[in-house]
Design a protein around this motif. Sequence first.
Motif, PDB file in Angstrom:
ATOM      1  N   THR A  47      78.869  34.654   8.231  1.00  0.00           N
ATOM      2  CA  THR A  47      79.813  33.667   7.716  1.00  0.00           C
ATOM      3  C   THR A  47      80.393  34.157   6.398  1.00  0.00           C
ATOM      4  O   THR A  47      79.683  34.708   5.568  1.00  0.00           O
ATOM      5  N   GLY A  48      81.685  33.962   6.226  1.00  0.00           N
ATOM      6  CA  GLY A  48      82.328  34.333   4.973  1.00  0.00           C
ATOM      7  C   GLY A  48      82.833  35.764   4.931  1.00  0.00           C
ATOM      8  O   GLY A  48      83.466  36.163   3.969  1.00  0.00           O
ATOM      9  N   LEU A  49      82.551  36.542   5.976  1.00  0.00           N
ATOM     10  CA  LEU A  49      83.027  37.927   6.020  1.00  0.00           C
ATOM     11  C   LEU A  49      84.402  37.979   6.672  1.00  0.00           C
ATOM     12  O   LEU A  49      84.668  37.262   7.629  1.00  0.00           O
ATOM     13  N   ASP A  50      85.245  38.858   6.149  1.00  0.00           N
ATOM     14  CA  ASP A  50      86.577  39.039   6.716  1.00  0.00           C
ATOM     15  C   ASP A  50      86.711  40.358   7.459  1.00  0.00           C
ATOM     16  O   ASP A  50      87.571  40.492   8.326  1.00  0.00           O
ATOM     17  N   VAL A  51      85.876  41.337   7.120  1.00  0.00           N
ATOM     18  CA  VAL A  51      85.880  42.660   7.758  1.00  0.00           C
ATOM     19  C   VAL A  51      84.464  43.212   7.695  1.00  0.00           C
ATOM     20  O   VAL A  51      83.734  42.969   6.728  1.00  0.00           O
ATOM     21  N   LEU A  52      84.095  43.986   8.715  1.00  0.00           N
ATOM     22  CA  LEU A  52      82.813  44.687   8.730  1.00  0.00           C
ATOM     23  C   LEU A  52      83.070  46.171   8.926  1.00  0.00           C
ATOM     24  O   LEU A  52      83.797  46.563   9.853  1.00  0.00           O
ATOM     25  N   ILE A  53      82.479  46.980   8.058  1.00  0.00           N
ATOM     26  CA  ILE A  53      82.487  48.441   8.203  1.00  0.00           C
ATOM     27  C   ILE A  53      81.038  48.857   8.357  1.00  0.00           C
ATOM     28  O   ILE A  53      80.208  48.559   7.497  1.00  0.00           O
ATOM     29  N   THR A  54      80.706  49.534   9.465  1.00  0.00           N
ATOM     30  CA  THR A  54      79.319  49.937   9.676  1.00  0.00           C
ATOM     31  C   THR A  54      79.226  51.372  10.170  1.00  0.00           C
ATOM     32  O   THR A  54      80.060  51.829  10.947  1.00  0.00           O
ATOM     33  N   ASP A  55      78.207  52.042   9.695  1.00  0.00           N
ATOM     34  CA  ASP A  55      77.894  53.382  10.176  1.00  0.00           C
ATOM     35  C   ASP A  55      77.290  53.242  11.574  1.00  0.00           C
ATOM     36  O   ASP A  55      76.584  52.270  11.857  1.00  0.00           O
ATOM     37  N   ILE A  56      77.567  54.195  12.437  1.00  0.00           N
ATOM     38  CA  ILE A  56      76.962  54.174  13.769  1.00  0.00           C
ATOM     39  C   ILE A  56      75.481  54.523  13.679  1.00  0.00           C
ATOM     40  O   ILE A  56      74.644  53.882  14.295  1.00  0.00           O
ATOM     41  N   GLY A  57      75.142  55.534  12.880  1.00  0.00           N
ATOM     42  CA  GLY A  57      73.782  56.075  12.874  1.00  0.00           C
ATOM     43  C   GLY A  57      72.849  55.460  11.865  1.00  0.00           C
ATOM     44  O   GLY A  57      72.136  56.177  11.162  1.00  0.00           O
ATOM     45  N   ILE A  58      72.810  54.149  11.768  1.00  0.00           N
ATOM     46  CA  ILE A  58      71.863  53.498  10.865  1.00  0.00           C
ATOM     47  C   ILE A  58      70.555  53.253  11.602  1.00  0.00           C
ATOM     48  O   ILE A  58      70.537  53.041  12.815  1.00  0.00           O
ATOM     49  N   PRO A  59      69.422  53.296  10.872  1.00  0.00           N
ATOM     50  CA  PRO A  59      68.120  53.054  11.520  1.00  0.00           C
ATOM     51  C   PRO A  59      68.001  51.617  12.017  1.00  0.00           C
ATOM     52  O   PRO A  59      68.692  50.724  11.534  1.00  0.00           O
ATOM     53  N   GLY A  60      67.117  51.418  12.961  1.00  0.00           N
ATOM     54  CA  GLY A  60      66.927  50.085  13.540  1.00  0.00           C
ATOM     55  C   GLY A  60      68.068  49.803  14.495  1.00  0.00           C
ATOM     56  O   GLY A  60      68.406  50.617  15.348  1.00  0.00           O
ATOM     57  N   MET A  61      68.701  48.659  14.341  1.00  0.00           N
ATOM     58  CA  MET A  61      69.872  48.337  15.157  1.00  0.00           C
ATOM     59  C   MET A  61      71.010  49.239  14.688  1.00  0.00           C
ATOM     60  O   MET A  61      71.409  49.180  13.535  1.00  0.00           O
ATOM     61  N   ASN A  62      71.519  50.091  15.589  1.00  0.00           N
ATOM     62  CA  ASN A  62      72.588  51.006  15.172  1.00  0.00           C
ATOM     63  C   ASN A  62      73.938  50.282  15.105  1.00  0.00           C
ATOM     64  O   ASN A  62      74.055  49.123  15.470  1.00  0.00           O
ATOM     65  N   GLY A  63      74.947  50.983  14.621  1.00  0.00           N
ATOM     66  CA  GLY A  63      76.254  50.380  14.419  1.00  0.00           C
ATOM     67  C   GLY A  63      76.913  49.883  15.688  1.00  0.00           C
ATOM     68  O   GLY A  63      77.630  48.883  15.682  1.00  0.00           O
ATOM     69  N   LEU A  64      76.689  50.586  16.798  1.00  0.00           N
ATOM     70  CA  LEU A  64      77.261  50.139  18.076  1.00  0.00           C
ATOM     71  C   LEU A  64      76.597  48.848  18.549  1.00  0.00           C
ATOM     72  O   LEU A  64      77.270  47.938  19.031  1.00  0.00           O
ATOM     73  N   GLU A  65      75.288  48.763  18.375  1.00  0.00           N
ATOM     74  CA  GLU A  65      74.576  47.531  18.743  1.00  0.00           C
ATOM     75  C   GLU A  65      74.994  46.371  17.836  1.00  0.00           C
ATOM     76  O   GLU A  65      75.179  45.244  18.308  1.00  0.00           O
ATOM     77  N   LEU A  66      75.179  46.672  16.542  1.00  0.00           N
ATOM     78  CA  LEU A  66      75.635  45.642  15.615  1.00  0.00           C
ATOM     79  C   LEU A  66      77.029  45.162  16.006  1.00  0.00           C
ATOM     80  O   LEU A  66      77.298  43.963  16.022  1.00  0.00           O
ATOM     81  N   ARG A  67      77.910  46.098  16.348  1.00  0.00           N
ATOM     82  CA  ARG A  67      79.265  45.738  16.794  1.00  0.00           C
ATOM     83  C   ARG A  67      79.210  44.804  17.999  1.00  0.00           C
ATOM     84  O   ARG A  67      79.919  43.810  18.056  1.00  0.00           O
ATOM     85  N   ASP A  68      78.335  45.120  18.963  1.00  0.00           N
ATOM     86  CA  ASP A  68      78.208  44.278  20.157  1.00  0.00           C
ATOM     87  C   ASP A  68      77.758  42.863  19.797  1.00  0.00           C
ATOM     88  O   ASP A  68      78.289  41.884  20.319  1.00  0.00           O
ATOM     89  N   LEU A  69      76.789  42.764  18.901  1.00  0.00           N
ATOM     90  CA  LEU A  69      76.292  41.449  18.481  1.00  0.00           C
ATOM     91  C   LEU A  69      77.380  40.680  17.740  1.00  0.00           C
ATOM     92  O   LEU A  69      77.601  39.481  17.992  1.00  0.00           O
ATOM     93  N   VAL A  70      78.083  41.349  16.846  1.00  0.00           N
ATOM     94  CA  VAL A  70      79.156  40.693  16.087  1.00  0.00           C
ATOM     95  C   VAL A  70      80.253  40.202  17.025  1.00  0.00           C
ATOM     96  O   VAL A  70      80.774  39.099  16.858  1.00  0.00           O
ATOM     97  N   LYS A  71      80.610  40.995  18.011  1.00  0.00           N
ATOM     98  CA  LYS A  71      81.677  40.599  18.937  1.00  0.00           C
ATOM     99  C   LYS A  71      81.297  39.365  19.750  1.00  0.00           C
ATOM    100  O   LYS A  71      82.169  38.618  20.185  1.00  0.00           O
ATOM    101  N   LYS A  72      79.992  39.129  19.945  1.00  0.00           N
ATOM    102  CA  LYS A  72      79.550  37.928  20.662  1.00  0.00           C
ATOM    103  C   LYS A  72      79.602  36.693  19.766  1.00  0.00           C
ATOM    104  O   LYS A  72      79.939  35.608  20.222  1.00  0.00           O
TER     105      LYS A  72
END
Length: 129
Positions: A47-72
Amino acid sequence: MSKGRPVVAIVDDDPRLLESLEDLLESAGYVARSFSSARSLLIGGLTGLDVLITDIGIPGMNGLELRDLVKKTRPELPVFLITGRHEIADQVRAQGISGFFRKPFDAQALLAAVGEALHNRKMEGTREN
């Protein structure tokens, strides 16, 4: 989109990149919020975010998985993926995002892409009203 200055969240496990992106975004008039992992971002919420920039290769949940969750949960939120890897498969898997940047990336190109995504989102919001 929030009133006032747009809020851009950055998720990357490299503290130097987080600091330089924060400086870049703040100098361009954005509010930058840095997170070292997807988990730390999600604890605070989207909440309150207007844009998200994420690295793909982050530990734990990677950037692609985060993108999928955000898109839902926030399908209207522009998401930009950055990566230090140079695999074609990453670009193919990155479909459905606002932008894809390979490190080292052109800072002005990233700012232009963020500005365009915010402009497009504002225009879409205007058409819906």
